[in-house]
Design an enzyme around this catalytic site. Structure first.
Site, PDB file in Angstrom:
ATOM      1  N   LYS A  52       0.829  -1.205   0.000  1.00  0.00           N
ATOM      2  CA  LYS A  52       0.000   0.000   0.000  1.00  0.00           C
ATOM      3  C   LYS A  52       0.866   1.259   0.000  1.00  0.00           C
ATOM      4  CE  LYS A  52      -3.686  -2.531   2.305  1.00  0.00           C
ATOM      5  NZ  LYS A  52      -4.289  -2.951   3.580  1.00  0.00           N
ATOM      6  N   GLN A  96      -4.165  -1.773   9.990  1.00  0.00           N
ATOM      7  CA  GLN A  96      -4.088  -3.070   9.329  1.00  0.00           C
ATOM      8  C   GLN A  96      -4.571  -4.178  10.264  1.00  0.00           C
ATOM      9  OE1 GLN A  96      -3.023  -3.676   6.031  1.00  0.00           O
ATOM     10  NE2 GLN A  96      -3.875  -5.697   6.468  1.00  0.00           N
ATOM     11  N   ASP A 119     -11.287   2.787   4.509  1.00  0.00           N
ATOM     12  CA  ASP A 119     -11.748   1.403   4.377  1.00  0.00           C
ATOM     13  C   ASP A 119     -13.273   1.336   4.282  1.00  0.00           C
ATOM     14  OD1 ASP A 119      -9.590  -0.345   4.144  1.00  0.00           O
ATOM     15  OD2 ASP A 119      -9.252  -0.454   6.305  1.00  0.00           O
TER      16      ASP A 119
END
Length: 297
Positions: A52, A96, A119
């Site tokens: 990412k 994460q 997200d």
């Protein structure tokens, strides 16, 4: 002839289209910034975070990263979240998963500023999605929609079976696909571990999305001729390879591919799209926070 849906190619196109929006924001003094937070030293999570970060650098998004000791109390992670909420250079961030057992991941999600929740997991953003006014579409479901669109697969009036009811993929994707929209208007069946006669649900579908996390659960006997098959699963199974394993999806590709009209491979299908849509949400977050309008793909 079965179409192999190339997620890498579609993701690359989206990333290229985001470049103009990123430069527009940067020219106004607001280059988008994405932060990743990793608590602990899980090797898979370290790999995902590195990917990412690299994605950000490649498209011009400013990457930020915070490591939190896996043995630290939950409050240390919560303090990190508060710092990121207040950091105007960070327009979006994610923690994460998984987090250590002593940290309640639900509390982690609830503490993230909904405007920076790229997200799309915060309850406020989930509620907006269900209400048909999504701020951020969760990355994997949005990526699935983009893959269908890029392949010319219309969802309106179609019967779609989703195998898997997770908060990350199954539930939000079902909500997106039933909404009154060009990439929705479908009739959706959501299956799970308690579903009776799963085979009949998948055989009667125009589109099957496998997102259950069971290696090669969906085989050719469960698919009708001409079905579009989207495989979200990524499973590591033992194999006689140099690494000692291989990655397979939730779909038995070899038996399903001859019957499908279109299918995503694993890897190289949905995975690249998830990362591309994270960049998309970060650019959108920067636009919303700065008030600078940009064109998004």
């Amino acid at each position: 002839m079965t179409t192999h849906i190339d997620g890498n190619a579609v993701a690359s196109e989206i990333r290229d289209e985001l470049t103009d929006a990123i430069e527009t924001l940067a020219s106004e003094g607001s280059r988008p910034g994405l932060a990743t937070v990793l608590m602990g030293d899980d090797p898979a999570s370290q790999t995902y975070v590195s990917m990412k970060q690299r994605d950000c650098e490649e498209v011009g998004i400013e990457p930020h990263h915070v490591d939190v000791d896996g043995d630290a109390p939950a409050d240390e992670l919560f303090d990190t979240i508060e710092t990121l909420n207040d950091d105007s250079d960070v327009h979006g961030y994610l923690v994460q998963a998984p987090v250590p057992d002593h940290v309640d991941y639900r509390q982690v999600i609830r503490r993230i500023d909904p405007l920076k929740d790229v997200d799309g997991f915060h309850p406020e953003n989930v509620g907006r999605l269900v209400a048909g006014d999504a701020r951020f579409r969760p990355c994997t479901p949005h990526g699935v929609q983009k893959l269908l669109e890029a392949t010319g697969v219309e969802t309106e009036g179609k019967d779609i079976t989703i195998v898997g009811r997770s908060d990350i993929v199954g539930k939000p994707l079902a909500n997106l696909l039933i909404q009154k929209a060009d990439d929705g208007n479908a009739t959706v069946t959501v299956c799970h571990s308690r579903t009776a006669d799963l085979e009949s649900k998948t055989q009667n579908a125009d589109i099957v999305v496998a997102a259950v996390g069971v290696p090669e659960l969906i085989d050719g006997s469960m698919i009708s001729e001409g079905t579009v098959v989207i495989d979200v699963g990524v499973n590591r199974v033992d194999a006689d390879t140099e690494k000692g394993y291989e990655l397979v999806g939730d779909v038995d590709f070899d038996s399903v591919e001859p019957k499908a009209s279109a299918i995503t491979p694993v890897p190289g299908g949905v995975g690249p799209m998830t990362r591309a849509m994270l960049l998309y949400n970060t650019v959108k977050a920067a636009s919303l926070q700065t008030g600078i309008d940009v064109d998004l793909p």
